[in-house]
Design a protein around this motif. Structure first.
Motif, PDB file in Angstrom:
ATOM      1  N   TYR A 154     -13.000  18.350 -40.539  1.00 18.92           N
ATOM      2  CA  TYR A 154     -11.583  18.120 -40.826  1.00 18.92           C
ATOM      3  C   TYR A 154     -11.384  18.039 -42.330  1.00 18.92           C
ATOM      4  O   TYR A 154     -12.092  17.315 -43.018  1.00 18.92           O
ATOM      5  CB  TYR A 154     -11.101  16.849 -40.130  1.00 18.92           C
ATOM      6  N   PRO A 191      -8.415  17.839 -45.575  1.00 20.63           N
ATOM      7  CA  PRO A 191      -7.019  17.660 -45.967  1.00 20.63           C
ATOM      8  C   PRO A 191      -6.428  18.993 -46.431  1.00 20.63           C
ATOM      9  O   PRO A 191      -7.111  19.798 -47.061  1.00 20.63           O
ATOM     10  CB  PRO A 191      -7.080  16.661 -47.123  1.00 20.63           C
ATOM     11  N   PHE A 192      -5.155  19.217 -46.127  1.00 22.27           N
ATOM     12  CA  PHE A 192      -4.528  20.491 -46.431  1.00 22.27           C
ATOM     13  C   PHE A 192      -4.549  20.821 -47.918  1.00 22.27           C
ATOM     14  O   PHE A 192      -4.648  21.989 -48.291  1.00 22.27           O
ATOM     15  CB  PHE A 192      -3.086  20.531 -45.904  1.00 22.27           C
ATOM     16  N   ASP A 193      -4.518  19.799 -48.770  1.00 16.03           N
ATOM     17  CA  ASP A 193      -4.530  20.083 -50.205  1.00 16.03           C
ATOM     18  C   ASP A 193      -5.895  20.579 -50.691  1.00 16.03           C
ATOM     19  O   ASP A 193      -6.051  20.952 -51.846  1.00 16.03           O
ATOM     20  CB  ASP A 193      -4.068  18.871 -51.016  1.00 16.03           C
ATOM     21  N   GLN A 194      -6.897  20.611 -49.797  1.00 20.61           N
ATOM     22  CA  GLN A 194      -8.220  21.131 -50.137  1.00 20.61           C
ATOM     23  C   GLN A 194      -8.489  22.476 -49.449  1.00 20.61           C
ATOM     24  O   GLN A 194      -9.622  22.874 -49.231  1.00 20.61           O
ATOM     25  CB  GLN A 194      -9.297  20.123 -49.745  1.00 20.61           C
ATOM     26  N   LEU A 206      -7.524  22.080 -40.707  1.00 21.53           N
ATOM     27  CA  LEU A 206      -6.738  21.563 -41.816  1.00 21.53           C
ATOM     28  C   LEU A 206      -5.816  20.462 -41.306  1.00 21.53           C
ATOM     29  O   LEU A 206      -5.111  20.649 -40.322  1.00 21.53           O
ATOM     30  CB  LEU A 206      -5.911  22.674 -42.459  1.00 21.53           C
ATOM     31  N   LYS A 207      -5.818  19.322 -41.969  1.00 19.69           N
ATOM     32  CA  LYS A 207      -4.956  18.196 -41.610  1.00 19.69           C
ATOM     33  C   LYS A 207      -3.828  18.090 -42.617  1.00 19.69           C
ATOM     34  O   LYS A 207      -4.065  18.146 -43.816  1.00 19.69           O
ATOM     35  CB  LYS A 207      -5.761  16.888 -41.614  1.00 19.69           C
ATOM     36  N   TRP A 208      -2.588  17.988 -42.137  1.00 21.71           N
ATOM     37  CA  TRP A 208      -1.439  17.868 -43.038  1.00 21.71           C
ATOM     38  C   TRP A 208      -1.436  16.528 -43.689  1.00 21.71           C
ATOM     39  O   TRP A 208      -1.448  15.518 -43.386  1.00 21.71           O
ATOM     40  CB  TRP A 208      -0.120  18.074 -42.280  1.00 21.71           C
TER      41      TRP A 208
END
Length: 135
Positions: free
Chosen positions: A108, A110-113, A133-135
């Motif tokens: 999992y 983070p979306f910013d990565q 991807l997690k928002w």
């Protein structure tokens, strides 16, 4: 019988071949199709979902193995809402098959990565079976 194959090397892949009726390729990178075609049974189907990166659009496959094994290569860019609904229903009906089980763990992120995640996938250095991807 539904099975999920996790192959980290040629020996595992060869031991698993041919077991799949359908192989859904969802990787965001272009890779050789021959090892994946070996996993398909007679009359099996390789499905490419999405488009590989613009800088790597090449695709090659030998005609003789495809003709004599009746294997098919198909692709899809997008799907309509009716097909997407069917796909989501199929996934929800078989959650035990697609959830994190054994070697099928998801990584999992983070979306910013997302850029780092794509780089790991491209280099085949992801630690899980797939990246979510997690928002």
């Amino acid at each position: 019988e539904d099975v999920a194959l996790v192959c980290t090397g040629d020996a595992e892949r060869m031991a698993a071949a041919p077991k799949c009726d359908v192989f859904l390729e969802t990787a965001p990178v272009n890779r050789p199709v021959a090892p994946l075609m070996d996993l398909l049974k007679f009359d099996g189907v390789y499905v490419r979902m999405g488009i590989p990166p613009a800088g790597d659009q090449s695709f090659t496959w030998e005609w003789i193995p495809m003709i004599f094994t009746a294997k098919k290569i198909v692709g899809s860019i997008v799907t309509g809402s009716a097909r997407m609904g069917k796909l989501l229903t199929l996934a929800s009906d078989h959650l035990d098959f697609i959830q994190d089980v054994g070697d099928l763990q998801a990584e999992y992120v983070p979306f910013d990565q997302v850029n780092e995640a794509m780089a790991k996938l491209s280099a085949q250095k992801n630690s899980g079976f797939r990246m979510v991807l997690k928002w």
